[in-house]
Write an enzyme that holds these catalytic residues in place. Structure first.
Site, PDB file in Angstrom:
ATOM      1  N   GLU A  77     -19.818 -18.605  71.665  1.00 53.98           N
ATOM      2  CA  GLU A  77     -20.818 -18.864  70.641  1.00 53.98           C
ATOM      3  C   GLU A  77     -20.191 -18.630  69.274  1.00 53.98           C
ATOM      4  OE1 GLU A  77     -24.779 -17.125  68.753  1.00 53.98           O
ATOM      5  OE2 GLU A  77     -22.793 -16.305  68.833  1.00 53.98           O
TER       6      GLU A  77
ATOM      7  N   SER B 268     -23.490 -11.871  70.009  1.00 58.79           N
ATOM      8  CA  SER B 268     -23.212 -12.524  71.298  1.00 58.79           C
ATOM      9  C   SER B 268     -21.908 -13.305  71.194  1.00 58.79           C
ATOM     10  CB  SER B 268     -24.318 -13.514  71.643  1.00 58.79           C
ATOM     11  OG  SER B 268     -25.558 -12.882  71.689  1.00 58.79           O
TER      12      SER B 268
ATOM     13  N   ARG C  72     -28.529 -22.822  69.492  1.00 55.59           N
ATOM     14  CA  ARG C  72     -27.261 -22.416  68.849  1.00 55.59           C
ATOM     15  C   ARG C  72     -26.424 -23.645  68.470  1.00 55.59           C
ATOM     16  NH1 ARG C  72     -29.639 -18.154  69.151  1.00 55.59           N
ATOM     17  NH2 ARG C  72     -28.721 -16.116  69.462  1.00 55.59           N
TER      18      ARG C  72
HETATM   19  N1  EPU Z   1     -28.767  -8.928  80.521  1.00 56.18           N
HETATM   20  C1  EPU Z   1     -28.119  -8.221  81.507  1.00 56.18           C
HETATM   21  N2  EPU Z   1     -27.058  -7.439  81.160  1.00 56.18           N
HETATM   22  C2  EPU Z   1     -26.628  -7.336  79.881  1.00 56.18           C
HETATM   23  C3  EPU Z   1     -27.292  -8.062  78.878  1.00 56.18           C
HETATM   24  C4  EPU Z   1     -28.359  -8.852  79.211  1.00 56.18           C
HETATM   25  O1  EPU Z   1     -28.474  -8.288  82.680  1.00 56.18           O
HETATM   26  O2  EPU Z   1     -25.635  -6.609  79.661  1.00 56.18           O
HETATM   27  C5  EPU Z   1     -29.917  -9.792  80.879  1.00 56.18           C
HETATM   28  C6  EPU Z   1     -31.221  -9.055  81.140  1.00 56.18           C
HETATM   29  O3  EPU Z   1     -31.877  -9.719  82.193  1.00 56.18           O
HETATM   30  C7  EPU Z   1     -31.989  -9.259  79.860  1.00 56.18           C
HETATM   31  C8  EPU Z   1     -31.561 -10.658  79.491  1.00 56.18           C
HETATM   32  O4  EPU Z   1     -30.187 -10.690  79.841  1.00 56.18           O
HETATM   33  O5  EPU Z   1     -33.364  -9.183  80.056  1.00 56.18           O
HETATM   34  C9  EPU Z   1     -31.740 -11.018  78.041  1.00 56.18           C
HETATM   35  O6  EPU Z   1     -31.051 -10.078  77.219  1.00 56.18           O
HETATM   36  P1  EPU Z   1     -31.332 -10.018  75.634  1.00 56.18           P
HETATM   37  O7  EPU Z   1     -32.775  -9.902  75.388  1.00 56.18           O
HETATM   38  O8  EPU Z   1     -30.436  -8.971  75.071  1.00 56.18           O
HETATM   39  O9  EPU Z   1     -30.922 -11.459  75.157  1.00 56.18           O
HETATM   40  P2  EPU Z   1     -29.626 -12.349  75.363  1.00 56.18           P
HETATM   41  O10 EPU Z   1     -30.030 -13.605  76.042  1.00 56.18           O
HETATM   42  O11 EPU Z   1     -28.519 -11.568  75.966  1.00 56.18           O
HETATM   43  C10 EPU Z   1     -29.989 -13.682  73.151  1.00 56.18           C
HETATM   44  C11 EPU Z   1     -29.220 -14.056  71.918  1.00 56.18           C
HETATM   45  C12 EPU Z   1     -29.118 -12.870  70.974  1.00 56.18           C
HETATM   46  C13 EPU Z   1     -30.529 -12.455  70.583  1.00 56.18           C
HETATM   47  C14 EPU Z   1     -31.295 -12.083  71.857  1.00 56.18           C
HETATM   48  C15 EPU Z   1     -32.739 -11.755  71.605  1.00 56.18           C
HETATM   49  C16 EPU Z   1     -27.685 -15.790  72.661  1.00 56.18           C
HETATM   50  C17 EPU Z   1     -26.270 -16.156  72.938  1.00 56.18           C
HETATM   51  N3  EPU Z   1     -27.889 -14.529  72.296  1.00 56.18           N
HETATM   52  O12 EPU Z   1     -29.241 -12.685  73.834  1.00 56.18           O
HETATM   53  O13 EPU Z   1     -28.454 -13.309  69.793  1.00 56.18           O
HETATM   54  O14 EPU Z   1     -30.515 -11.361  69.700  1.00 56.18           O
HETATM   55  O15 EPU Z   1     -31.276 -13.226  72.777  1.00 56.18           O
HETATM   56  O16 EPU Z   1     -33.459 -12.920  71.365  1.00 56.18           O
HETATM   57  O17 EPU Z   1     -28.571 -16.639  72.752  1.00 56.18           O
HETATM   58  C18 EPU Z   1     -26.360 -13.446  68.661  1.00 56.18           C
HETATM   59  O18 EPU Z   1     -26.507 -14.676  68.678  1.00 56.18           O
HETATM   60  O19 EPU Z   1     -25.338 -12.919  68.174  1.00 56.18           O
HETATM   61  C19 EPU Z   1     -27.361 -12.602  69.286  1.00 56.18           C
HETATM   62  C20 EPU Z   1     -27.249 -11.279  69.341  1.00 56.18           C
END
Ligand code: EPU
Length: 335
Positions: free
Chosen positions: A330, A234, A160
């Site tokens: 972010e 995010s 990012r």
């Molecule tokens: N999780 C929780 N609770 C929540 C949300 C997430 O416990 O409410 C934990 C779970 O363990 C889950 C893990 O977080 O398995 C990962 O969640 P997710 O796959 O939704 O990914 P993220 O790390 O929360 C990142 C990006 C997203 C992108 C997804 C998928 C960042 C800041 N965000 O989210 O990007 O879509 O991975 O690759 O890196 C964006 O930048 O706007 C965005 C949506």
């Protein structure tokens, strides 16, 4: 070019908050943009407005980039280099590539925003980042109006992150991005939830389109549609913490997820931290943390930028207090 004085930014930012700027220039011609870049004093640049939170009114000029156009500039064996003007909608570029059978960006389906904004934070999702298909970009220097090309290495892409958020922040306007897509692309299904969707559908040899459809399905099930509920995806970056720190938290929270990297740091999902701190699905007036993905802050109606930022600061303070981890936004804060 269209100029609107004292313009409302509400229709142009996916958070849907009310805020004005002194002058809004909607620019669809590169020559006009070069002129504007020479004569405006530190303008802010707006693409799809999907990663911006205006906090209060903005006493500045805002340039909204509406440059359009696609061009295949080169074919090198199976590689196809496509140059896309900054104002094109990212997801439409992905759909075009999927329809052409060109691989490399299908995991980035449905990311809101324009292609011009995509290099700034090196957009990423479901195991792929822009950097993996990025070839070069063209930008106009603010102050001189001169055109400069940036090759991949010069952009200093990170998680990012890029040079446009650091060393040259506010100095260039990105006008076009060239992507290197592939006809012989091997799809990337490493992200667990993509595998789950494909398995559920009985797809064993997924095509580019299958992966795109799976990503669209996952995003639609977890992330709020900005046309319905204001949000900017995010709100925070996933923090990197030292592995010793990770181990000490893990003693209390056995379910702590983490992704170690070779530098001895571990990336933690901010969504997990926010959920554990009790914010998931919480609503205060018209602002809240989304109930299916706590990392997304939402505007349920008439929230102001200040109110969203107030909630963000409360979340930062409680995650800091509970885990000694500092969350960083972010989204870009405009003040
Ligand atoms: N999780 C929780 N609770 C929540 C949300 C997430 O416990 O409410 C934990 C779970 O363990 C889950 C893990 O977080 O398995 C990962 O969640 P997710 O796959 O939704 O990914 P993220 O790390 O929360 C990142 C990006 C997203 C992108 C997804 C998928 C960042 C800041 N965000 O989210 O990007 O879509 O991975 O690759 O890196 C964006 O930048 O706007 C965005 C949506």
């Amino acid at each position: 070019m269209e100029l609107i004085n004292n313009a409302s930014l509400k229709p142009f930012v996916t958070f849907g908050v009310e805020a004005t700027c002194d002058h809004l220039y909607r620019v669809d011609e590169i020559d006009e943009l070069r002129l504007a870049a020479q004569y405006l004093d530190s303008p802010l640049v707006l693409g799809g407005g999907s990663n911006i939170l205006p906090i209060g009114n903005i006493n500045k000029s805002v340039l909204r980039l509406e440059l359009k156009g696609f061009e295949i500039v080169k074919e090198e064996g199976p590689d196809v280099l496509v140059k896309v003007a900054a104002g094109e909608v990212w997801h439409e570029v992905v759909m075009w590539a999927v329809n052409q059978g060109l691989g490399g960006i299908e995991n980035l389906s449905l990311i809101p925003g324009t292609i011009g904004a995509s290099p700034i934070q090196n957009i990423g999702a479901y195991g792929v980042e822009l950097v993996s298909v990025f070839e070069s970009l063209e930008a106009i220097e603010i102050g001189t109006g001169q055109v400069k090309e940036f090759l991949k290495a010069e952009c200093k892409f990170g998680y990012r992150d890029s040079i446009f958020k650091n060393e040259v922040r506010g100095r260039y306007i990105i006008t076009a991005v060239t992507l290197r897509l592939k006809r012989d692309y091997v799809v990337n299904t490493t992200y667990g939830s993509i595998q789950d969707v494909l398995q559920h559908k009985g797809i064993t040899h997924p095509t580019i389109r299958d992966v795109s459809n799976a990503v669209i399905e996952i995003r639609q099930s977890k992330l709020p549609d900005p046309k319905v509920i204001g949000n900017a995806g995010s709100f925070f970056k996933n923090p990197m913490i030292h592995s010793d720190h990770f181990d000490s938290i893990k003693k209390t929270y056995l379910d702590l997820p983490g992704y170690p990297d070779p530098s001895g740091h571990t990336k933690i999902p901010a969504g997990w931290l926010i959920e554990k701190a009790g914010w998931k699905g919480k609503r205060m007036g018209d602002v809240g943390s989304y109930d299916k993905q706590s990392l997304v802050l939402v505007n349920y109606g008439n929230a102001s930028g200040e109110e969203i930022w107030e909630l963000a600061q409360k979340i930062i303070a409680s995650v800091q207090g509970l885990f000694d981890i500092t969350l960083h936004p972010e989204v870009n804060l405009w003040k």
